[in-house]
Design an enzyme around this catalytic site. Sequence first.
Site, short mmCIF file in Angstrom:
data_model
loop_
_atom_site.label_atom_id
_atom_site.label_comp_id
_atom_site.label_asym_id
_atom_site.label_seq_id
_atom_site.Cartn_x
_atom_site.Cartn_y
_atom_site.Cartn_z
N GLU A 14 2.53 2.69 6.63
CA GLU A 14 2.96 1.31 6.29
C GLU A 14 2.42 0.31 7.30
OE1 GLU A 14 4.28 -0.96 4.63
OE2 GLU A 14 5.56 -0.16 3.06
N ASN A 142 10.47 -5.79 1.68
CA ASN A 142 9.08 -5.38 1.88
C ASN A 142 8.21 -6.57 2.25
OD1 ASN A 142 8.07 -2.68 1.95
ND2 ASN A 142 9.06 -2.34 -0.03
N ASP A 192 4.89 -3.68 -3.04
CA ASP A 192 5.31 -3.18 -1.73
C ASP A 192 4.87 -4.18 -0.67
OD1 ASP A 192 5.91 -1.62 0.53
OD2 ASP A 192 5.41 0.25 -0.49
#
Length: 281
Positions: A14, A142, A192
Amino acid sequence: MIDVAVRECAALGEGPTWDTATGRLVWVDILGSRVHTYDPASGRRTVMATEQHVGAAKPRVNGGLVVNLRDGVGLYDARGAFSWLHRDPVPGRRGNDAAVAPDGALWAGTMRYDEAPGGGTLSRIGSDGTVRAVLGDVTVSNGTGWSPDGRRMYYIDSPTRRVDVFDVEPETRHPVNRRPLAVIEDGAGFPDGLAVDADGCVWVALWDGGAVRRYTPSGVLDRVLELPVRRPTACAFGGPGLTDLYVTTARTGLDRPHPLSGSLLVVPDAGQGLPQPAFAG
């Protein structure tokens, strides 16, 4: 053309962020409790373990990192020493994606491990540790980003399937007038992480959608990058001219993940990115 920058088996890669001061890309494996760096000029990599799940890691102005951890926001100095900036443990909750605003503050999101609706938050953390709650009733906080002129803020709460846009009040820098910029249709995955480019367009990674999309400031879909992996998580521009788009990926929850799931991918010359501010603390 999609290349592999770093072949890795991250459970939940991420938060890619280009650190202009060091010429490195910083990214995390949330569930692996690891902060990675990658220097594309030399190929050199580093991996640092954290004591808790780490949702995001962003460069600081004077070196080191600010990290969004399970129990709050912490600081690593340039030598790697750790201290808490804001500690707020909530059982069953962890830090998730985060972003540094144009004024150098950290906007940090949280979510529950079980993804219970409304169990997350979005907060602004100043360099002195001052915290201002911005959004409650968030499920999976997110992507967060700002337009090139700082007048707009973009935000994703993934289960809503929306990329939302706010106006930013000039004096308070508080986001107001929330409305959808784009809605991801059923079957295309969930939005996301995001990145905003120099044209003000918003690039969105689609979890379970195997793609990154670019939307214009008016919400028109104008580009789709199909990826070999099912779960891209976030994207960021990097490289010397900020023209290469780096994409983090995940393999968690997949019975038969693609061999590149969990790796850091890169799309050379994808567009023109914006320099990302470092955390002021």
